[in-house]
Design a protein around this motif. Structure first.
Motif, PDB file in Angstrom:
ATOM      1  N   PHE A   1     -33.099  16.537 -15.886  1.00  0.00           N
ATOM      2  CA  PHE A   1     -33.676  17.643 -14.983  1.00  0.00           C
ATOM      3  C   PHE A   1     -34.904  17.974 -15.510  1.00  0.00           C
ATOM      4  O   PHE A   1     -35.578  18.994 -14.432  1.00  0.00           O
ATOM      5  CB  PHE A   1     -32.504  18.843 -13.750  1.00  0.00           C
ATOM      6  CG  PHE A   1     -31.779  17.441 -13.695  1.00  0.00           C
ATOM      7  CD1 PHE A   1     -31.674  17.369 -11.918  1.00  0.00           C
ATOM      8  CD2 PHE A   1     -29.945  16.932 -13.594  1.00  0.00           C
ATOM      9  CE1 PHE A   1     -30.878  16.505 -11.188  1.00  0.00           C
ATOM     10  CE2 PHE A   1     -29.724  16.080 -13.036  1.00  0.00           C
ATOM     11  CZ  PHE A   1     -29.789  15.547 -11.641  1.00  0.00           C
ATOM     12  N   GLN A   2     -35.638  18.326 -16.343  1.00  0.00           N
ATOM     13  CA  GLN A   2     -36.384  19.275 -17.023  1.00  0.00           C
ATOM     14  C   GLN A   2     -37.942  18.202 -17.030  1.00  0.00           C
ATOM     15  O   GLN A   2     -38.605  18.797 -16.425  1.00  0.00           O
ATOM     16  CB  GLN A   2     -36.115  19.536 -18.739  1.00  0.00           C
ATOM     17  CG  GLN A   2     -34.535  19.812 -18.841  1.00  0.00           C
ATOM     18  CD  GLN A   2     -34.341  21.019 -17.680  1.00  0.00           C
ATOM     19  OE1 GLN A   2     -35.181  21.940 -18.454  1.00  0.00           O
ATOM     20  NE2 GLN A   2     -33.192  21.382 -17.679  1.00  0.00           N
ATOM     21  N   ASN A   3     -38.060  17.407 -17.258  1.00  0.00           N
ATOM     22  CA  ASN A   3     -39.669  16.517 -17.537  1.00  0.00           C
ATOM     23  C   ASN A   3     -39.818  17.148 -16.191  1.00  0.00           C
ATOM     24  O   ASN A   3     -41.086  16.929 -16.325  1.00  0.00           O
ATOM     25  CB  ASN A   3     -39.043  15.348 -18.062  1.00  0.00           C
ATOM     26  CG  ASN A   3     -38.443  14.999 -19.633  1.00  0.00           C
ATOM     27  OD1 ASN A   3     -40.003  15.594 -20.568  1.00  0.00           O
ATOM     28  ND2 ASN A   3     -37.680  15.213 -19.949  1.00  0.00           N
ATOM     29  N   PHE A   4     -39.438  16.270 -15.403  1.00  0.00           N
ATOM     30  CA  PHE A   4     -40.010  15.501 -13.778  1.00  0.00           C
ATOM     31  C   PHE A   4     -40.050  16.857 -12.620  1.00  0.00           C
ATOM     32  O   PHE A   4     -41.044  16.696 -11.565  1.00  0.00           O
ATOM     33  CB  PHE A   4     -39.764  14.333 -13.372  1.00  0.00           C
ATOM     34  CG  PHE A   4     -39.893  13.293 -14.587  1.00  0.00           C
ATOM     35  CD1 PHE A   4     -41.306  12.762 -14.896  1.00  0.00           C
ATOM     36  CD2 PHE A   4     -38.618  12.778 -15.103  1.00  0.00           C
ATOM     37  CE1 PHE A   4     -41.142  12.085 -15.781  1.00  0.00           C
ATOM     38  CE2 PHE A   4     -39.306  11.798 -16.127  1.00  0.00           C
ATOM     39  CZ  PHE A   4     -40.633  11.837 -16.835  1.00  0.00           C
TER      40      PHE A   4
ATOM     41  N   ARG B   1     -40.457   6.480  -8.342  1.00  0.00           N
ATOM     42  CA  ARG B   1     -40.631   6.117  -9.779  1.00  0.00           C
ATOM     43  C   ARG B   1     -40.459   5.415 -10.913  1.00  0.00           C
ATOM     44  O   ARG B   1     -39.242   6.277 -10.639  1.00  0.00           O
ATOM     45  CB  ARG B   1     -41.748   7.328  -9.755  1.00  0.00           C
ATOM     46  CG  ARG B   1     -42.932   7.727  -8.352  1.00  0.00           C
ATOM     47  CD  ARG B   1     -43.337   9.326  -9.743  1.00  0.00           C
ATOM     48  NE  ARG B   1     -43.958   8.925 -11.116  1.00  0.00           N
ATOM     49  CZ  ARG B   1     -44.269  10.245 -11.165  1.00  0.00           C
ATOM     50  NH1 ARG B   1     -43.934  11.687 -10.776  1.00  0.00           N
ATOM     51  NH2 ARG B   1     -44.338  10.519 -12.456  1.00  0.00           N
ATOM     52  N   ALA B   2     -40.844   5.073 -11.721  1.00  0.00           N
ATOM     53  CA  ALA B   2     -40.445   4.367 -12.622  1.00  0.00           C
ATOM     54  C   ALA B   2     -41.081   4.573 -13.542  1.00  0.00           C
ATOM     55  O   ALA B   2     -42.618   4.204 -13.329  1.00  0.00           O
ATOM     56  CB  ALA B   2     -39.489   3.021 -12.736  1.00  0.00           C
ATOM     57  N   GLY B   3     -41.100   4.880 -14.732  1.00  0.00           N
ATOM     58  CA  GLY B   3     -42.071   4.859 -15.624  1.00  0.00           C
ATOM     59  C   GLY B   3     -42.321   4.639 -16.952  1.00  0.00           C
ATOM     60  O   GLY B   3     -40.734   4.297 -17.180  1.00  0.00           O
ATOM     61  N   TRP B   4     -42.699   3.889 -18.080  1.00  0.00           N
ATOM     62  CA  TRP B   4     -42.498   4.352 -19.307  1.00  0.00           C
ATOM     63  C   TRP B   4     -44.085   4.701 -19.905  1.00  0.00           C
ATOM     64  O   TRP B   4     -44.709   5.364 -19.953  1.00  0.00           O
ATOM     65  CB  TRP B   4     -43.300   2.474 -19.657  1.00  0.00           C
ATOM     66  CG  TRP B   4     -42.755   1.594 -21.087  1.00  0.00           C
ATOM     67  CD1 TRP B   4     -41.586   1.660 -21.383  1.00  0.00           C
ATOM     68  CD2 TRP B   4     -43.978   1.729 -22.282  1.00  0.00           C
ATOM     69  NE1 TRP B   4     -41.909   1.233 -23.310  1.00  0.00           N
ATOM     70  CE2 TRP B   4     -43.345   0.939 -23.173  1.00  0.00           C
ATOM     71  CE3 TRP B   4     -45.264   1.899 -21.657  1.00  0.00           C
ATOM     72  CZ2 TRP B   4     -44.276   1.269 -24.204  1.00  0.00           C
ATOM     73  CZ3 TRP B   4     -46.111   1.336 -23.024  1.00  0.00           C
ATOM     74  CH2 TRP B   4     -45.464   1.012 -24.365  1.00  0.00           C
TER      75      TRP B   4
ATOM     76  N   TRP C   1     -37.856   5.897 -17.501  1.00  0.00           N
ATOM     77  CA  TRP C   1     -37.573   6.921 -16.563  1.00  0.00           C
ATOM     78  C   TRP C   1     -37.491   5.943 -15.394  1.00  0.00           C
ATOM     79  O   TRP C   1     -38.875   5.301 -14.761  1.00  0.00           O
ATOM     80  CB  TRP C   1     -37.883   8.537 -16.960  1.00  0.00           C
ATOM     81  CG  TRP C   1     -39.523   8.168 -16.417  1.00  0.00           C
ATOM     82  CD1 TRP C   1     -40.295   8.119 -15.642  1.00  0.00           C
ATOM     83  CD2 TRP C   1     -40.820   8.396 -18.019  1.00  0.00           C
ATOM     84  NE1 TRP C   1     -41.526   8.363 -16.213  1.00  0.00           N
ATOM     85  CE2 TRP C   1     -41.353   7.869 -17.252  1.00  0.00           C
ATOM     86  CE3 TRP C   1     -40.775   8.094 -19.740  1.00  0.00           C
ATOM     87  CZ2 TRP C   1     -42.924   8.046 -18.073  1.00  0.00           C
ATOM     88  CZ3 TRP C   1     -41.326   8.193 -20.380  1.00  0.00           C
ATOM     89  CH2 TRP C   1     -43.066   7.963 -19.636  1.00  0.00           C
ATOM     90  N   LEU C   2     -36.537   6.308 -14.787  1.00  0.00           N
ATOM     91  CA  LEU C   2     -35.949   5.857 -13.100  1.00  0.00           C
ATOM     92  C   LEU C   2     -36.028   7.689 -12.126  1.00  0.00           C
ATOM     93  O   LEU C   2     -35.153   7.875 -13.042  1.00  0.00           O
ATOM     94  CB  LEU C   2     -35.035   5.350 -13.278  1.00  0.00           C
ATOM     95  CG  LEU C   2     -34.685   4.491 -11.830  1.00  0.00           C
ATOM     96  CD1 LEU C   2     -36.289   3.524 -11.319  1.00  0.00           C
ATOM     97  CD2 LEU C   2     -33.812   3.640 -12.059  1.00  0.00           C
ATOM     98  N   LEU C   3     -36.873   8.037 -11.627  1.00  0.00           N
ATOM     99  CA  LEU C   3     -36.895   8.969 -11.017  1.00  0.00           C
ATOM    100  C   LEU C   3     -36.628   8.305  -9.687  1.00  0.00           C
ATOM    101  O   LEU C   3     -37.561   8.261  -8.142  1.00  0.00           O
ATOM    102  CB  LEU C   3     -38.598   9.818 -10.700  1.00  0.00           C
ATOM    103  CG  LEU C   3     -38.551  10.466 -11.801  1.00  0.00           C
ATOM    104  CD1 LEU C   3     -38.681   9.572 -12.870  1.00  0.00           C
ATOM    105  CD2 LEU C   3     -39.559  10.996 -11.484  1.00  0.00           C
TER     106      LEU C   3
END
Lengths: 259, 901
Positions: B795-798, B706-709, B750-752
């Motif tokens: 490592f916290q947000n997602f 996943r990538a987001g903005w 962000w890039l997951l």
């Protein structure tokens, strides 16, 4: 108060104002504003015992100075009908809005009018009223107006009417700033030359203790516009009337001294 | 200078290790004249003739003709091509024709305005028109009160800056009624500097200017000059909001120039990184200065500039060379008079070497330099060329057209040369400073007569550290005699690579640099954060009504509504009236993140720190400017950098000297420093966290990447500092710092990754490498500056590992949004950087160095803690991320969306 409620305005602060400060709506080509008349009793109380200074028959005494602050010749000639006394209340220094224009002029009797902007949108109309009076009379009398009131009037008018910037100045024939006159006539005998000091020592008048101090005025007006608080606004209106009447009286005293 | 000979000399030094990886020769160019139709009026022709200009260059002709037709024009020809004549001529032509006409010149710095005023006066001297009818005047923060009134009322050509226009002209426009009503031309000099945050602000200021002018019935023509960027037309159209024409055909002549790429050699013996770029730059600067060249070194940070200066001066001191007195540092934060003095000294040739930050990048006239050293790739190709343009200005026949070449000698003559100082040709052959280098002896050599070592000047400790420092470029045998390379109109630019991935990439691919057009510059006129600030100011300048749409876009009411809710605006009969505090423009700085400046105050040694004033009193005193007597002020620093530079116990470097920060008055915005002799400097350790608040756009790829903005809050805090010994860079101690946390609301990408093999620790190592690569590669994709983006591993947000990149500006500047759109390109570039790096298991040239930390990339002076990067794991991660096809960006599903600009 049938003549008060402005069309389209949301009512309550304006109604409250009309209750505590009865006045009338003044419509001008630059919008509308609120007009207050000086209380005749106050005028009599302050200016009642003045001699007929303002009679057109005042004789032509030789002027005390040539072109300096004490050269009041033109003023003397133009009294009573051609002279406009002015005092402003504003939200601060240059760049801030004017919200109250007080004028006094002399007809068969002394007439005092105040034009109040009930919010920021009514500033053009109070300025319009000023220019209307000035066009009719031409000679301006103020206290510290050369550095404050006049530039303020010019700039705020240009602010709202930019394209008139080059032509406004021509409505003014002569401007007497009594601050300079007072300094020359009385300055050395007084602790300072502020209007209130002059009022006390030259006019022998002691203003009511709850007169609003100048620095509190911008905030008080802001509270009126944003929260509808009228209590301090009344004090501002009274303050402005007293300043103007003192101005008129000082003018008389100065002419007396110089004749 | 004789560049070939100098380069040959460098390569024959015994310690030469093949640093010179590429030399590009930029051939000389002939002048191309242009004939103006109809010709200039007689007084202007005479004015030019008096300056020795008989004919215009083709770009000058084109610009003047377009401007006469009322087109907005941007001129992008090279440094010293006579760009300023392109606007002086049509402006003066108009002012002579129409006695009411006025013009406004805007410069990004006060110094440039002063520089141009001098130029204008000299230009007008030669004209029968005389300055009287034009009365040019600089109106800025330094203009004495006494002059302000006459400039306001009479001047027809005002030189100023956007900050002043924003805070002192527009808010008081009735006092400038004559000026605005007559305004025919607005000049935007060095317009490329109006990009990023500054550009977004200036775009709004110029819209306010156009609106005020429209109210006075004028419609000025805009004329801009710009350094070479990819999109001058687009940038100017963003800034001004109206169509522009470009003039780019440079008709001015140019001398031969060489552009060298210099890669520091590997540090050796199992150390996978390269030698310090600072050391290499110091060595090159010394070599250049000894060969008689006037050398300018561009450092990337303030601290680097101070270090280069300090080391070069130390070297010459040890040699007993008079050059020790002829080298200086120059950076932002120096007080204006110091900067003016340094500029003048550089111009006059008194100064032979200068270590500067990009504070000098703009077109301040310092004359043509023989050699420019660029210490580390400045982040953009445009900026690199801009800095390179400082070398070898106009050469060839002083024929014509170049206003500058006609004017310069006068400027040089004006600056009085100090007795005993050198003519512009080179250092004196005097003395025996070229004799045997005996470490320690130079230090005792008496300094030049008349020179006064200032209090607090560092003393050379006489140890062996310095001699160890430049072992290979300073052997005696191979050296040329001094000044052997002087003469001729050739010039040299050297790009010294740092350890950063992009620097190393360029060293491997010079063709990328020379073949690629410079970057785009972005000035986003729709940035909502900035637009709102200026809408309030615009309302203060005139109530907002439907006409506002002409300047601020059709959605302006959406942005005015929140201001109304805040009580800043009052809506009456469809108009918005400003009712906030008086003087709102004072509170909006166009340049910095934090709208505050800290003042650095000098205490006498052992002096008392004044008691901290209560916040309110301090604010008042700050307003009145009464708190600090001016002579005690050492420098200033913006509020954003203050916690990283002037925390308590920090060593603050200024003009190469060391000062200890005794106290930081956070409320009063004051840092008290005292001179100390320190053998170390300090580096802040900043702890940083990113909190994702809202996801707005999303892209997906198999098998679940996943990538987001969206919107994030970045929080950081200086928690500690390291003490670093000069020269050896040993870490000799630590200290703790307690300062308030700072925060930034911005936009992030962000890039997951999904399905990465191995433990969390292994993923962390790959993410750390990716983060390091991405913060460096993203500027190439997003057309931003490296300092515009920050990055971190999270490592916290997602609930899973992520790399987060964010715009380093409140509200964001659209960079991360663009990076999301070009995600594949970004990832491919990261992979390319990684694969082309010859190192085994990671180095600063690709995924980062194990001893380095990720996320610091855009802040060379800072370090943060985090996982150690791993090259192979990063490579595998990138391959996987590129394997699945990415879906196009779409609105992120769950959360409510906010309106996008």
């Amino acid at each position: 108060m049938p003549h008060v409620g402005p069309a389209g305005a949301s009512g309550s602060p304006y109604d409250q104002l009309a209750r505590v400060l009865p006045g009338r709506l003044r419509r001008t080509p630059w919008g509308c504003c609120y007009e207050l008349a000086f209380c005749p009793r106050l005028i009599r109380q302050r200016l009642g015992q003045l001699p007929e200074l303002f009679s057109p028959a005042a004789e032509q005494a030789e002027s005390a100075g040539q072109g300096g602050p004490l050269d009041l010749e033109l003023l003397r000639q133009r009294l009573p009908g051609g002279v406009l006394f002015v005092d402003l209340e504003t939200c601060g220094f240059l760049g801030s809005p004017v919200f109250l224009v007080g004028v006094v002029y002399l007809g068969r009797e002394v007439v005092g009018r105040q034009y109040l902007a009930r919010d920021w949108s009514e500033e053009p109309a109070i300025l319009y009223q000023f220019w209307k009076h000035l066009r009719r009379r031409g000679v301006l009398v103020s206290f510290n107006g050369k550095s404050f009131d006049w530039p303020m009037l010019l700039q705020r008018t240009i602010y709202h009417q930019p394209q008139r910037h080059a032509t406004l100045q021509r409505h003014l024939q002569e401007h007497y700033d009594l601050l300079y006159v007072a300094r020359r006539l009385w300055g050395r005998h007084l602790p300072n030359c502020r209007l209130k000091t002059l009022e006390r020592y030259i006019c022998g008048y002691q203003r009511a203790a709850d007169d609003i101090p100048g620095w509190a005025i911008p905030d008080a007006y802001r509270r009126f516009v944003t929260q509808g608080e009228t209590e301090d606004l009344e004090r501002i209106v009274y303050h402005n009337q007293m300043d103007l009447l003192t101005l008129v009286e000082l003018c008389c005293r100065a002419l007396e001294r110089l004749s | 200078m004789d560049v070939q000979r100098f380069l040959d000399h460098l390569q024959h030094l015994p310690g030469y290790r093949g640093q010179l990886v590429h030399v590009e020769e930029l051939p000389p160019r002939e002048a191309e004249p242009g004939e103006l139709r109809p010709p200039l009026p007689e007084p202007l022709r005479r004015m030019l003739a008096a300056r020795g200009i008989r004919q215009l260059y083709v770009h000058q002709q084109q610009a003047v003709e377009l401007l006469r037709r009322g087109r907005h024009v941007v001129i992008t020809t090279g440094t010293a091509s006579g760009k300023s004549l392109c606007y002086h001529l049509p402006v003066l032509e108009q002012l002579l024709q129409d006695g009411q006409a006025t013009a406004l010149y805007l410069f990004p710095t006060k110094a440039l305005a002063q520089d141009q005023l001098k130029g204008l006066h000299r230009l007008l001297e030669g004209a029968a028109v005389g300055a009287a009818s034009v009365q040019p005047g600089v109106y800025d923060g330094d203009t004495p009160r006494g002059q302000r009134r006459s400039i306001r009322q009479q001047s027809r050509l005002v030189l100023s800056n956007p900050d002043m226009l924003h805070a002192a002209l527009l808010p008081y426009h009735p006092g400038w009624a004559r000026f605005f009503a007559g305004l025919r031309f607005v000049v935007l000099d060095e317009a490329h500097s109006y990009r990023g945050i500054f550009g977004a602000h200036v775009a709004q200021v110029l819209r306010r200017l156009r609106r005020v002018c429209a109210r006075y019935g004028s419609r000025p023509v805009f004329v801009a000059t710009s350094a070479t960027i990819a999109n001058p037309q687009q940038l100017l159209e963003q800034l001004v909001g109206e169509p522009f024409e470009v003039v780019s055909r440079d008709g001015s002549p140019r001398g031969r120039k060489f552009f060298a790429f210099w890669n520091p050699p590997p540090a050796g013996r199992g150390r996978p990184w390269r030698r310090s770029a600072v050391d290499e730059a110091v060595a090159l600067m010394i070599q250049g200065m000894e060969q008689g060249a006037q050398v300018l070194t561009f450092a990337r940070t303030r601290q680097q500039a101070e270090l280069v200066f300090r080391y070069v001066q130390e070297y010459f001191r040890r040699q007993g060379s008079p050059l020790a007195q002829q080298v200086q540092a120059y950076r932002g934060g120096y007080l204006p008079h110091q900067r003016r003095q340094i500029e003048a000294d550089l111009f006059s040739g008194r100064l032979r070497g200068l270590a500067a930050t990009n504070a000098l990048e703009l077109g301040i006239d310092v004359g043509g330099l023989d050699m420019v050293i660029i210490l580390g790739y400045p982040g953009t190709i445009a900026s690199c060329w801009q800095q390179a343009g400082r070398a070898g200005r106009a050469a060839g026949p002083p024929a014509t057209g170049s206003f500058r070449s006609g004017v310069k000698p006068a400027a040089g003559a004006e600056a009085p040369r100090r007795p005993g100082s050198q003519p512009a040709v080179g250092p004196p052959a005097a003395g025996s400073f070229r004799s045997e280098v005996k470490p320690g002896v130079g230090a005792e050599a008496p300094s030049r007569p008349g020179s006064q070592p200032a209090a607090g000047a560092p003393r050379v400790s006489g140890g062996s550290a310095e001699t160890d420092r430049y072992p290979y470029l300073f052997r005696q045998e191979a050296l040329l005699p001094p000044e052997a390379c002087t003469g001729g109109n050739e010039s040299l630019v050297v790009l010294v690579a740092g350890n950063d991935p992009v620097d190393q990439f360029l060293m491997r691919h010079p063709e990328y640099f020379f073949g690629r057009s410079p970057e785009h510059a972005v000035a986003d006129p729709h940035n909502p954060y900035i637009l709102r600030k200026h809408l309030a100011l615009a309302a203060q300048e005139a109530p907002l009504d439907e006409e506002a749409a002409l300047f601020f876009g059709s959605h302006w009411q959406q942005h005015a509504a929140p201001l109304e809710r805040q009580g800043l605006l009052l809506r009456r009969r469809g108009r918005f009236y400003y009712q906030g505090p008086a003087g709102p423009a004072q509170g909006v700085s166009l340049r910095h993140l934090s709208d505050e400046t800290f003042t650095i105050v000098l205490l006498s040694p052992g002096g008392e720190v004044p008691p901290s004033a209560p916040a309110e009193a301090a604010a008042w005193e700050g307003l009145l400017g009464q708190q600090v007597p001016q002579e005690q002020v050492l420098a200033t620093v913006d509020g954003f950098s203050a916690p990283e530079l002037v925390y308590p116990e920090a060593i603050y470097l200024h003009q190469g000297r060391t000062y200890l920060v005794r106290h930081l008055d956070w409320q009063g915005k004051l840092a008290y420093v005292e001179p100390v002799q320190s053998d170390y400097y300090t580096q802040a350790i900043v702890e940083k966290a990113v909190l994702v608040q809202e996801s707005q756009l999303e892209r997906l790829a198999a098998p679940g990447h996943r990538a987001g903005w969206g919107t994030v809050q970045v929080r950081w805090k200086t928690t500690a500092f390291k003490k670093i010994k000069f020269h050896t860079r040993e870490n000799i101690g630590w200290g703790s710092v307690s300062l308030p946390q700072q925060q930034l609301q911005t936009k992030a990408l962000w890039l997951l990754p999904q399905g990465c093999a191995g433990s969390g620790g292994e993923l962390a190592e790959a993410l750390a490498g990716l983060c390091h690569l991405a913060t460096k590669a993203a500027p190439l994709v997003t057309m931003s500056d490296t300092t515009d983006l920050g990055g971190t591993v999270d490592f916290q947000n997602f609930g899973r590992g992520a790399v987060i990149l964010y715009d380093r500006y409140p509200g964001g500047l659209g960079y991360c949004e663009r990076a999301l759109a070009a995600l594949e390109q970004l990832l491919r570039l990261c992979l390319q950087l990684l694969q082309e790096c010859p190192c085994q298991s990671g180095c600063p040239g690709c995924v980062g160095l194990p001893s380095w930390r990720p996320g610091q990339a855009s802040d060379p002076d800072l370090t943060t803690s985090g996982p150690l990067p791993d090259k192979e794991k990063t490579r595998r991660l990138l391959k996987r991320l590129l394997a699945g096809g990415w879906s196009p960006p779409q609105a992120a599903a769950p959360q409510g969306l906010t309106a996008q600009a």
